[in-house]
Design a protein around this motif. Structure first.
Motif, PDB file in Angstrom:
ATOM      1  N   LEU A 369       0.873  -1.319   0.071  1.00 42.60           N
ATOM      2  CA  LEU A 369       0.122   0.049  -0.132  1.00 42.60           C
ATOM      3  C   LEU A 369       0.880   1.133  -0.163  1.00 42.60           C
ATOM      4  O   LEU A 369       0.290   2.222  -0.019  1.00 42.60           O
ATOM      5  N   ASP A 370       2.240   1.032  -0.081  1.00 39.38           N
ATOM      6  CA  ASP A 370       3.025   2.350  -0.121  1.00 39.38           C
ATOM      7  C   ASP A 370       2.810   3.079  -1.448  1.00 39.38           C
ATOM      8  O   ASP A 370       2.429   2.544  -2.309  1.00 39.38           O
ATOM      9  N   GLY A 371       3.185   4.259  -1.108  1.00 37.76           N
ATOM     10  CA  GLY A 371       3.004   5.192  -2.427  1.00 37.76           C
ATOM     11  C   GLY A 371       1.821   6.116  -2.598  1.00 37.76           C
ATOM     12  O   GLY A 371       1.439   6.644  -3.407  1.00 37.76           O
ATOM     13  N   ILE A 372       0.756   5.748  -1.786  1.00 38.51           N
ATOM     14  CA  ILE A 372      -0.533   6.546  -1.936  1.00 38.51           C
ATOM     15  C   ILE A 372      -0.337   7.748  -0.894  1.00 38.51           C
ATOM     16  O   ILE A 372      -0.339   7.587   0.267  1.00 38.51           O
ATOM     17  N   PRO A 373      -0.497   9.107  -1.349  1.00 41.42           N
ATOM     18  CA  PRO A 373      -0.402  10.219  -0.565  1.00 41.42           C
ATOM     19  C   PRO A 373      -1.473  10.357   0.526  1.00 41.42           C
ATOM     20  O   PRO A 373      -2.736  10.042   0.233  1.00 41.42           O
ATOM     21  N   LYS A 374      -1.050  10.640   1.636  1.00 43.75           N
ATOM     22  CA  LYS A 374      -2.029  10.280   2.857  1.00 43.75           C
ATOM     23  C   LYS A 374      -2.982  11.463   2.629  1.00 43.75           C
ATOM     24  O   LYS A 374      -4.123  11.301   3.354  1.00 43.75           O
ATOM     25  N   ASP A 375      -2.882  12.617   2.072  1.00 42.44           N
ATOM     26  CA  ASP A 375      -3.548  13.705   2.047  1.00 42.44           C
ATOM     27  C   ASP A 375      -4.799  13.329   0.684  1.00 42.44           C
ATOM     28  O   ASP A 375      -5.254  14.664   0.379  1.00 42.44           O
ATOM     29  N   LYS A 384      -7.730   3.669  -4.571  1.00 42.55           N
ATOM     30  CA  LYS A 384      -6.343   3.275  -4.854  1.00 42.55           C
ATOM     31  C   LYS A 384      -5.916   2.175  -4.079  1.00 42.55           C
ATOM     32  O   LYS A 384      -5.154   1.476  -4.241  1.00 42.55           O
ATOM     33  N   LEU A 385      -6.243   2.341  -2.663  1.00 46.42           N
ATOM     34  CA  LEU A 385      -6.078   1.208  -1.841  1.00 46.42           C
ATOM     35  C   LEU A 385      -6.472  -0.243  -2.234  1.00 46.42           C
ATOM     36  O   LEU A 385      -5.516  -1.191  -2.296  1.00 46.42           O
ATOM     37  N   GLN A 386      -7.736  -0.258  -2.495  1.00 50.04           N
ATOM     38  CA  GLN A 386      -8.016  -1.245  -3.106  1.00 50.04           C
ATOM     39  C   GLN A 386      -7.567  -1.970  -4.546  1.00 50.04           C
ATOM     40  O   GLN A 386      -7.609  -3.064  -4.676  1.00 50.04           O
ATOM     41  N   LYS A 387      -7.065  -0.935  -5.184  1.00 56.55           N
ATOM     42  CA  LYS A 387      -6.758  -1.235  -6.630  1.00 56.55           C
ATOM     43  C   LYS A 387      -5.176  -1.701  -6.348  1.00 56.55           C
ATOM     44  O   LYS A 387      -4.873  -2.991  -6.785  1.00 56.55           O
ATOM     45  N   LYS A 388      -4.635  -1.297  -5.270  1.00 58.04           N
ATOM     46  CA  LYS A 388      -3.328  -2.070  -4.861  1.00 58.04           C
ATOM     47  C   LYS A 388      -3.325  -3.452  -4.246  1.00 58.04           C
ATOM     48  O   LYS A 388      -2.568  -4.410  -4.680  1.00 58.04           O
ATOM     49  N   ALA A 389      -4.156  -3.219  -3.456  1.00 58.90           N
ATOM     50  CA  ALA A 389      -4.491  -4.884  -2.673  1.00 58.90           C
ATOM     51  C   ALA A 389      -5.014  -5.950  -3.792  1.00 58.90           C
ATOM     52  O   ALA A 389      -4.548  -7.190  -3.669  1.00 58.90           O
TER      53      ALA A 389
END
Length: 496
Positions: A369-375, A384-389
């Motif tokens: 899940l790294d690389g997704i901006p927190k803001d 994006k989280l679900q796409k990476k997972a």
């Protein structure tokens, strides 16, 4: 040992400008080759009993200028290698050998490797005549550009600009289009044909838009753009933008701009980004142009702040971006292949992992899940989280499973409301429902932010319809009942 090669310049076209040394070299040569017979000095060589052989036939046999130049160099190298020591082959070129002569540059490199002695005797360049006939001093600032492949990024209005090798009307048209990227259509341009050649010289001044309507373009033609201090000509350049931002931040600049920090204008970057997105949604190119400029200003300001303390400047930003784009597109700038967008994306991800390895980071130790901006906006972040997972198999198999999950989360939200749980618990259940809905968007191959934005726009249009309809009845939304507004809403659904 092989024969030697001497390259001589035949000058800009006036036979009287040939030096005595070049004439003697031509007369003493074992063999004289000329790049082309299409030059005014050739008639004088006949009078001097200098026999020549031209390479005009190579132009006819090859499809491009680079192929022509390489072939000429091949022939000369071959002739020199087969010749006897002490013999001298002379290769004569128009103008000065070191000005706009690709074959000379090839020979300089290859002769050194082949062990062939190479000498170069300068001749009058077409630039010498340009300085005289066009009346400008190059020390004021001067650039020489090649008409073939002329790019607007090379143009600098503060410099006298001579564009050589304008062989024909088609080339002149390309030059015109490049100049129009920076100069107004009616800007005065000078065309020079056969400068310094008696009976052939023509100097014409025309507005830029007529550049490709001028007759007489050929081997001895050039285009001259006078230098200008007009600031408006620099308004389309990146250098001018960089200069303006630096001035705004300087002690003599704007008090407000000087006071800003990364933190103080952080929100501006976000706001300007959303204003650009709005112009995209509204399909408004004119407004988009303006808003993209506002967004670029934020990049320039943040870069200028770092330039002032010496960490980096905007040109470092550009270089980093260029390096990244080239590195991550090996299917464009390298040997890899990508037949479709999915393959291109795969290349991109592989090169991102390689970048991490080069920085000493182990991609295997990083979280998926790294690389997704927190803001990021929450809906976009969920997507994006679900796409990476999903890339590691943590995913539903079918969209029906996702829809079942949405129904499950909706039921849990209903239960939280019916049992009047705490606000925190209700919020958590609502979040679960939204998260599941974002996942459905992924299965539908659409962006949830885009989907919600579309619905927002639709809601705005329909609510405006309600307001307009009520206004036509002499009423406002504040004076209307829910039933009346809902009836108009149903009408709006059929029209908006």
């Amino acid at each position: 040992m092989s024969a030697s090669i001497t390259i001589v310049g035949l000058g800009s076209g006036n036979p009287d400008r040939l030096t005595m040394g070049i004439v003697k070299t031509l007369q003493r040569a074992s063999k004289v080759y000329v790049r082309t017979q299409e030059h005014p000095v050739m008639s004088v060589l006949d009078e001097l009993n200098v026999a020549t052989q031209s390479f005009d036939h190579v132009y006819e046999a090859r499809d491009s200028f680079p192929e022509v130049y390489a072939s000429i160099a091949d022939i000369l190298i071959e002739k020199a290698a087969a010749g006897q020591e002490g013999t001298n082959i002379v290769y004569a070129v128009p103008g000065h050998p070191m000005v706009a002569e690709a074959t000379v540059q090839i020979l300089r490199e290859r002769c050194a490797h082949e062990g062939i002695r190479l000498s170069i005797l300068g001749g009058e360049s077409f630039l010498d005549e340009a300085f005289i006939r066009l009346g400008f001093d190059p020390i004021e600032g001067f650039q020489l550009l090649d008409a073939s492949g002329l790019d607007a990024s090379l143009l600098q209005p503060r410099l006298h600009t001579v564009i050589g090798q304008v062989y024909d009307t088609f080339t002149a048209s390309d030059v015109k289009l490049a100049l129009m990227e920076l100069y107004p259509d009616d800007y005065k341009i000078t065309v020079g044909h056969a400068l310094g050649v008696e009976g052939q010289e023509q100097i014409l001044q025309v507005p830029l838009y007529e550049l490709d309507r001028v007759e007489g373009y050929g081997n001895l033609s050039l285009v001259y753009v006078p230098r200008s201090e007009d600031e408006m000509l620099r308004q389309r350049t990146f250098a001018r933008l960089h200069e303006i931002v630096a001035i705004l931040r300087s002690p003599e600049g704007c008090p407000w701009d000087r006071e800003q920090t990364h933190a103080s204008i952080r929100k501006n970057l976000i706001e300007e980004t959303y204003e650009v997105l709005e112009t995209i949604d509204e399909d408004d190119p004119e407004h988009m142009q303006e808003e993209l400029g506002d967004l670029l200003l934020q990049v320039m300001l943040h870069s200028q702040m770092e330039e002032e303390i010496g960490t980096f400047n905007v040109f470092d930003v550009i270089q980093g971006l260029n390096d990244k784009l080239i590195f991550r597109h090996p299917h464009v700038f390298g040997q890899n292949k990508a037949e479709d967008a999915e393959a291109a994306l795969s290349n991109w991800e592989q090169m991102k992992a390689e970048e991490k390895r080069r920085k000493g980071l182990d991609p295997g130790q990083a979280s998926v899940l790294d690389g997704i901006p927190k803001d990021l906006p929450a809906l976009m972040k969920a997507y994006k989280l679900q796409k990476k997972a999903s890339k590691v198999g943590f995913d539903w198999e079918r969209i029906n499973d996702v829809l079942d999950k949405i129904e499950e989360e909706l039921a849990e939200l209903r239960e939280a409301v019916e049992q009047d749980l705490t606000l925190e618990e209700k919020t958590a259940e609502l979040g679960d429902l939204l998260f599941a809905a974002a996942n459905a968007a992924r299965f539908l191959h659409t962006d949830p932010e885009e989907a919600l934005s579309m619905t927002n726009r639709k809601f705005i249009q329909r609510f405006h319809f309600i307001e307009d309809e009520l206004r036509a009845r002499g009423k406002t939304v504040h004076e209307s009942s829910l039933e009346e507004m809902d009836a108009i809403w149903q009408q709006a659904k059929n029209q908006v």
